[in-house]
Scaffold this motif. Structure first.
Motif, PDB file in Angstrom:
ATOM      1  N   SER A 161       0.833  -1.212   0.000  1.00  0.00           N
ATOM      2  CA  SER A 161       0.000   0.000   0.000  1.00  0.00           C
ATOM      3  C   SER A 161       0.859   1.250   0.000  1.00  0.00           C
ATOM      4  O   SER A 161       1.998   1.255   0.481  1.00  0.00           O
ATOM      5  CB  SER A 161      -0.921   0.013   1.225  1.00  0.00           C
ATOM      6  OG  SER A 161      -0.162   0.045   2.415  1.00  0.00           O
ATOM      7  N   SER A 162       0.290   2.284  -0.540  1.00  0.00           N
ATOM      8  CA  SER A 162       0.880   3.609  -0.429  1.00  0.00           C
ATOM      9  C   SER A 162       0.664   4.111   0.984  1.00  0.00           C
ATOM     10  O   SER A 162      -0.439   4.029   1.520  1.00  0.00           O
ATOM     11  CB  SER A 162       0.211   4.563  -1.430  1.00  0.00           C
ATOM     12  OG  SER A 162       0.408   5.899  -1.049  1.00  0.00           O
ATOM     13  N   SER A 219      -2.195   6.416   1.372  1.00  0.00           N
ATOM     14  CA  SER A 219      -3.562   5.923   1.275  1.00  0.00           C
ATOM     15  C   SER A 219      -3.958   5.092   2.490  1.00  0.00           C
ATOM     16  O   SER A 219      -5.100   4.676   2.612  1.00  0.00           O
ATOM     17  CB  SER A 219      -3.740   5.072   0.008  1.00  0.00           C
ATOM     18  OG  SER A 219      -2.970   3.885   0.106  1.00  0.00           O
ATOM     19  N   GLY A 263     -12.443  -2.365  -7.930  1.00  0.00           N
ATOM     20  CA  GLY A 263     -11.695  -2.101  -6.707  1.00  0.00           C
ATOM     21  C   GLY A 263     -12.615  -2.034  -5.500  1.00  0.00           C
ATOM     22  O   GLY A 263     -13.838  -1.912  -5.635  1.00  0.00           O
ATOM     23  N   LYS A 268     -10.358   5.321  -3.273  1.00  0.00           N
ATOM     24  CA  LYS A 268     -10.517   4.938  -4.681  1.00  0.00           C
ATOM     25  C   LYS A 268     -11.133   6.051  -5.527  1.00  0.00           C
ATOM     26  O   LYS A 268     -11.183   5.936  -6.759  1.00  0.00           O
ATOM     27  CB  LYS A 268     -11.364   3.668  -4.794  1.00  0.00           C
ATOM     28  CG  LYS A 268     -10.727   2.444  -4.158  1.00  0.00           C
ATOM     29  CD  LYS A 268      -9.408   2.076  -4.804  1.00  0.00           C
ATOM     30  CE  LYS A 268      -8.820   0.797  -4.220  1.00  0.00           C
ATOM     31  NZ  LYS A 268      -7.516   0.434  -4.837  1.00  0.00           N
ATOM     32  N   SER A 276      -8.311   6.639  -8.451  1.00  0.00           N
ATOM     33  CA  SER A 276      -7.723   6.601  -7.115  1.00  0.00           C
ATOM     34  C   SER A 276      -7.039   7.912  -6.748  1.00  0.00           C
ATOM     35  O   SER A 276      -6.413   8.568  -7.584  1.00  0.00           O
ATOM     36  CB  SER A 276      -6.705   5.467  -7.020  1.00  0.00           C
ATOM     37  OG  SER A 276      -7.327   4.220  -7.185  1.00  0.00           O
ATOM     38  N   SER A 283      -4.833   7.715  -4.235  1.00  0.00           N
ATOM     39  CA  SER A 283      -3.507   7.188  -3.930  1.00  0.00           C
ATOM     40  C   SER A 283      -3.514   5.686  -4.161  1.00  0.00           C
ATOM     41  O   SER A 283      -4.517   5.019  -3.931  1.00  0.00           O
ATOM     42  CB  SER A 283      -3.133   7.507  -2.480  1.00  0.00           C
ATOM     43  OG  SER A 283      -1.854   7.001  -2.161  1.00  0.00           O
ATOM     44  N   GLU A 284      -2.388   5.170  -4.656  1.00  0.00           N
ATOM     45  CA  GLU A 284      -2.208   3.729  -4.870  1.00  0.00           C
ATOM     46  C   GLU A 284      -0.755   3.387  -4.557  1.00  0.00           C
ATOM     47  O   GLU A 284       0.119   4.265  -4.534  1.00  0.00           O
ATOM     48  CB  GLU A 284      -2.502   3.350  -6.334  1.00  0.00           C
ATOM     49  CG  GLU A 284      -3.960   3.400  -6.726  1.00  0.00           C
ATOM     50  CD  GLU A 284      -4.709   2.119  -6.370  1.00  0.00           C
ATOM     51  OE1 GLU A 284      -4.048   1.132  -5.979  1.00  0.00           O
ATOM     52  OE2 GLU A 284      -5.946   2.114  -6.491  1.00  0.00           O
ATOM     53  N   PRO A 316      -1.145  -0.289  -8.677  1.00  0.00           N
ATOM     54  CA  PRO A 316      -2.544  -0.428  -9.116  1.00  0.00           C
ATOM     55  C   PRO A 316      -2.752  -1.695  -9.926  1.00  0.00           C
ATOM     56  O   PRO A 316      -2.742  -1.689 -11.161  1.00  0.00           O
ATOM     57  CB  PRO A 316      -2.766   0.837  -9.953  1.00  0.00           C
ATOM     58  CG  PRO A 316      -1.406   1.201 -10.453  1.00  0.00           C
ATOM     59  CD  PRO A 316      -0.427   0.760  -9.407  1.00  0.00           C
ATOM     60  N   CYS A 365      -0.102   5.863 -10.329  1.00  0.00           N
ATOM     61  CA  CYS A 365      -0.697   5.838 -11.668  1.00  0.00           C
ATOM     62  C   CYS A 365       0.219   6.508 -12.687  1.00  0.00           C
ATOM     63  O   CYS A 365       0.323   6.061 -13.837  1.00  0.00           O
ATOM     64  CB  CYS A 365      -2.075   6.499 -11.653  1.00  0.00           C
ATOM     65  SG  CYS A 365      -3.343   5.490 -10.858  1.00  0.00           S
TER      66      CYS A 365
END
Length: 377
Positions: A125-126, A129, A211, A217, A286, A288-289, A292, A313
């Motif tokens: 995960s970021s 996020s 998702g 998201k 999103s 934040s990702e 992805p 992204c």
């Protein structure tokens, strides 16, 4: 040949991206070289039935409420004795590598297992996020505790993207050995599953998103942009495939904006790939990702793609080389959706670019990177 013994910890097997990536890996690992023990902390989730044969499974808890209570006590007071006890009772033997496949408070369980030569954690995960992001940023005591009691004790931290690594290092510094390995996607399986029958008939020009229904998201923006597109007189539909705590709020927003005919929520679908393949445009909104995964799957299926601007992204589209990138505002997203809706030639161009980008995520080279981690001494 002596097999290397690998222990993997996962919080649960719910329908998330990290869980799907783990199953992709377990389906491909050479069990002649590796002996795998999978520890599922909360033995629940839709993927439980999909654990491949030959994998030893150890469930730690089966009662959701009890495990949630222990998790709360762990996070709030670092009360770890129940976890220590259950690990001692259920996990035995020695292991060459112990992996927390989804870095979380459960990474600490690795330190309760006596005979693990190397301890790794996977960051899917970021940091930005993460729902506890503000706590990480503002609570210096908490940050330092994680460094001292977790990350300085881990032999290696694996990140699924450069973005995830950058955000982590910015917060925790160089406290361990780092490496970036993209998720294993199962490209052949995706292509094969995409040929299955559609669960329901496609009737209009279709945008699709896949998702969990979470605020990060950005589906509220997708809904508002759909309203702007509808007001311009276009006929289309938006499919948002997934489940999550934001479902009720998002459906209420659709009702408020009179979009119930345009925006549909079919829920979690075990095989979404026929729908993605037969839709016209894949869309990711999103905020934040980390990596992805659903975007990579859309590339494999050769779909024209629109994303909203966030670090991951930008990383995976090479800042717009392989997809249209909208800003994080409703009007920008609407304009990119409209462009692909009305212009068939541009859609064809981005289909070719997606097919080109999708080749990056074929499994063989990424699987070899996984193996290199498992055999390192």
């Amino acid at each position: 040949m002596t097999k290397r013994r690998i222990l993997i910890i996962i919080p649960s097997l719910k329908g998330g991206g990290a869980e799907r990536v783990l199953l992709n890996f377990l389906e491909r690992i050479d069990l002649n070289r590796f002996e795998i023990t999978l520890v599922v902390v909360l033995y629940s989730g839709i993927y439980i039935t999909q654990i491949p044969k030959g994998i030893k499974v150890i469930p730690l808890f089966k009662l959701f409420a009890f495990e949630r209570l222990l998790s709360f006590l762990h996070k709030r007071y670092r009360f770890l004795f129940p976890y220590w006890l259950i690990v001692k009772l259920k996990i035995h033997g020695s292991y060459d590598v112990g992996i927390s496949f989804q870095d979380s408070n459960y990474t600490d369980l690795l330190f309760f297992i006596d005979k693990v030569k190397r301890k790794l954690c996977w960051v899917h995960s970021s940091l930005k996020s993460n729902p506890n992001y503000i706590k990480y940023i503002k609570d210096e005591k908490y940050r330092q505790s994680l460094i001292n009691k977790r990350y300085s004790k881990i032999d290696q931290v694996i990140f699924v993207s450069q973005t995830a690594k950058m955000e982590f290092v910015d917060r925790y510094g160089n406290v361990s050995k780092y490496r970036v390995i993209n998720n294993i996607i199962n490209s052949n399986g995706i292509l094969q599953k995409s040929t299955h029958p559609l669960p329901f008939k496609k009737e209009k020009f279709t945008f699709i998103a896949v998702g969990n229904l979470l605020p990060v998201k950005g589906y509220s923006r997708l809904i508002r942009s759909s309203k702007l597109l509808k007001d311009k007189g276009y006929i289309f539909e938006v499919l948002i495939i997934g489940e999550g705590p934001d479902r009720k709020r998002l459906i209420n927003l659709c009702t408020l904006l009179q979009l119930n005919e345009q925006v549909k929520f079919p829920g979690f679908i075990e095989n979404p790939y026929p729908l993605v393949k037969n839709s016209d445009v894949y869309i990711m909104t999103s905020i934040s990702e980390a990596m992805p995964t659903a975007l990579c799957e859309a590339f494999i299926l050769g779909k024209p793609v629109v994303v909203t601007r966030c670090a991951a992204c930008e990383e995976f589209t090479e800042n717009g080389k392989y997809a249209l990138v909208a800003e994080q505002d409703d009007e920008s997203l609407t304009s990119k959706m409209e462009l692909l809706l009305v212009n068939e030639e541009i859609r064809r161009q981005y289909m070719l670019l997606s097919n080109e980008r999708g080749r990056m995520f074929y499994d063989k080279s990424i699987l070899e990177e996984y193996y290199s981690v498992l055999i390192e001494t």
